[in-house]
Design a protein around this motif. Structure first.
Motif, PDB file in Angstrom:
ATOM      1  N   ILE A 130       0.927  -1.503   0.250  1.00  0.00           N
ATOM      2  CA  ILE A 130       0.118   0.122   0.185  1.00  0.00           C
ATOM      3  C   ILE A 130       0.658   1.122   0.055  1.00  0.00           C
ATOM      4  O   ILE A 130       0.258   1.835  -0.705  1.00  0.00           O
ATOM      5  N   ARG A 131       2.038   1.234   0.521  1.00  0.00           N
ATOM      6  CA  ARG A 131       2.614   1.931   1.019  1.00  0.00           C
ATOM      7  C   ARG A 131       3.223   2.688  -0.590  1.00  0.00           C
ATOM      8  O   ARG A 131       3.530   3.784  -1.132  1.00  0.00           O
ATOM      9  N   TYR A 132       3.662   1.539  -1.657  1.00  0.00           N
ATOM     10  CA  TYR A 132       4.554   1.663  -2.460  1.00  0.00           C
ATOM     11  C   TYR A 132       3.647   1.834  -3.246  1.00  0.00           C
ATOM     12  O   TYR A 132       3.570   2.910  -4.238  1.00  0.00           O
ATOM     13  N   MET A 133       1.781   1.713  -3.286  1.00  0.00           N
ATOM     14  CA  MET A 133       1.257   1.943  -4.847  1.00  0.00           C
ATOM     15  C   MET A 133       1.448   3.400  -4.339  1.00  0.00           C
ATOM     16  O   MET A 133       0.159   3.960  -5.279  1.00  0.00           O
ATOM     17  N   GLY A 134       0.643   3.709  -3.288  1.00  0.00           N
ATOM     18  CA  GLY A 134       0.381   5.089  -2.509  1.00  0.00           C
ATOM     19  C   GLY A 134       1.218   6.026  -3.601  1.00  0.00           C
ATOM     20  O   GLY A 134       1.000   6.534  -4.083  1.00  0.00           O
ATOM     21  N   ILE A 135       2.832   6.225  -3.066  1.00  0.00           N
ATOM     22  CA  ILE A 135       3.924   6.510  -3.297  1.00  0.00           C
ATOM     23  C   ILE A 135       4.048   6.601  -5.590  1.00  0.00           C
ATOM     24  O   ILE A 135       4.385   7.517  -5.752  1.00  0.00           O
ATOM     25  N   VAL A 136       3.253   5.957  -5.980  1.00  0.00           N
ATOM     26  CA  VAL A 136       3.180   5.218  -8.097  1.00  0.00           C
ATOM     27  C   VAL A 136       1.761   6.570  -7.465  1.00  0.00           C
ATOM     28  O   VAL A 136       1.591   7.431  -8.901  1.00  0.00           O
ATOM     29  N   LEU A 137       0.940   6.245  -7.304  1.00  0.00           N
ATOM     30  CA  LEU A 137      -0.601   6.347  -7.583  1.00  0.00           C
ATOM     31  C   LEU A 137      -0.679   7.566  -7.282  1.00  0.00           C
ATOM     32  O   LEU A 137      -2.021   7.844  -8.145  1.00  0.00           O
ATOM     33  N   ALA A 138      -0.525   8.357  -6.460  1.00  0.00           N
ATOM     34  CA  ALA A 138      -1.172   9.384  -5.639  1.00  0.00           C
ATOM     35  C   ALA A 138      -0.928  10.666  -6.622  1.00  0.00           C
ATOM     36  O   ALA A 138      -1.980  10.841  -6.668  1.00  0.00           O
ATOM     37  N   PRO A 139       0.003  10.597  -7.535  1.00  0.00           N
ATOM     38  CA  PRO A 139       0.962  11.926  -8.012  1.00  0.00           C
ATOM     39  C   PRO A 139       0.040  11.391  -9.605  1.00  0.00           C
ATOM     40  O   PRO A 139      -0.236  12.210 -10.132  1.00  0.00           O
ATOM     41  N   LEU A 140      -0.723  10.303  -9.953  1.00  0.00           N
ATOM     42  CA  LEU A 140      -0.871  10.085 -11.418  1.00  0.00           C
ATOM     43  C   LEU A 140      -1.948  10.710 -10.762  1.00  0.00           C
ATOM     44  O   LEU A 140      -3.500  11.203 -11.983  1.00  0.00           O
ATOM     45  N   PHE A 141      -3.382  10.084  -9.567  1.00  0.00           N
ATOM     46  CA  PHE A 141      -4.296  10.402  -9.595  1.00  0.00           C
ATOM     47  C   PHE A 141      -4.830  11.491  -9.803  1.00  0.00           C
ATOM     48  O   PHE A 141      -5.562  11.732  -9.957  1.00  0.00           O
ATOM     49  N   LEU A 142      -3.670  12.880  -9.049  1.00  0.00           N
ATOM     50  CA  LEU A 142      -4.183  14.511  -8.283  1.00  0.00           C
ATOM     51  C   LEU A 142      -3.714  15.130 -10.493  1.00  0.00           C
ATOM     52  O   LEU A 142      -4.400  15.410 -10.823  1.00  0.00           O
ATOM     53  N   CYS A 143      -2.824  13.968 -11.101  1.00  0.00           N
ATOM     54  CA  CYS A 143      -3.344  14.615 -12.809  1.00  0.00           C
ATOM     55  C   CYS A 143      -4.135  14.513 -13.564  1.00  0.00           C
ATOM     56  O   CYS A 143      -4.959  15.092 -14.162  1.00  0.00           O
ATOM     57  N   TYR A 144      -4.820  12.730 -13.209  1.00  0.00           N
ATOM     58  CA  TYR A 144      -5.699  12.919 -13.576  1.00  0.00           C
ATOM     59  C   TYR A 144      -7.519  13.391 -13.013  1.00  0.00           C
ATOM     60  O   TYR A 144      -8.357  13.655 -13.862  1.00  0.00           O
TER      61      TYR A 144
END
Length: 174
Positions: A130-144
């Motif tokens: 969850i920590r690594y997924m959050g690091i990768v997916l949080a910026p992608l989610f904000l961009c989307y």
């Protein structure tokens, strides 16, 4: 009625037959999956080796999809019934997977794994994943979210707040 008559008259009979067989197979396989899911989770006494956080994430994704389909006003009733049943089953699995207790300090809820989860190495792997997924997916989610705000049409704020999480929770929405 008239629409049904037109459907049978204007549509190729082979296409109608294929659609009927496809829908029937989908219904049978969906019911078999529901039956096996219920059977597995009813007999599960320990969460050892099972990911409680993935069950929680699955519930949130199903909730977002259900809200999106309810908001779209274009989904058929048959699909909505299937999605609501799937959401109810995901809620039941979540209830079986985690233990929620009320506490007197904020956030007033304490969530922990059921018997066997906290003692297994699965909990450690879940936290790391969850920590690594959050690091990768949080910026992608904000961009989307910014992309959706600028380029997509929304009926209102409620539609806007449902669309980006739906796009992030299902790859087919992108």
């Amino acid at each position: 009625t008239w629409v049904l008559k037109r459907l049978f008259i204007d549509t190729n009979p082979y296409l109608l037959a294929f659609s009927a067989v496809f829908i029937l197979c989908h219904l049978v396989f969906n019911m078999l999956a529901f039956k096996n899911d219920i059977q597995f989770w009813r007999n599960t006494k320990s969460m050892e080796g099972l990911s409680a956080q993935s069950v929680g994430i699955g519930f949130v994704c199903r909730l977002i999809t259900a809200l999106y389909l309810l908001d779209s006003q274009e989904a058929s009733k048959m699909i909505l019934v299937d999605i609501v049943l799937d959401l109810a089953m995901a809620g039941w699995k979540l209830w079986k997977a985690v233990k929620v207790t009320l506490v007197r300090r904020p956030p007033f809820l304490q969530i922990s794994g059921r018997y066997g989860y906290d003692k297994s190495s699965t909990a450690e792997y879940d936290k790391a994943a969850i920590r690594y997924m959050g690091i990768v997916l949080a910026p992608l989610f904000l961009c989307y979210t910014v992309y959706s705000l600028i380029y997509n049409k929304h009926r209102g704020w409620r539609s806007f707040f449902i669309a980006p999480p739906r796009g992030a929770s299902t790859p087919s929405a992108l």
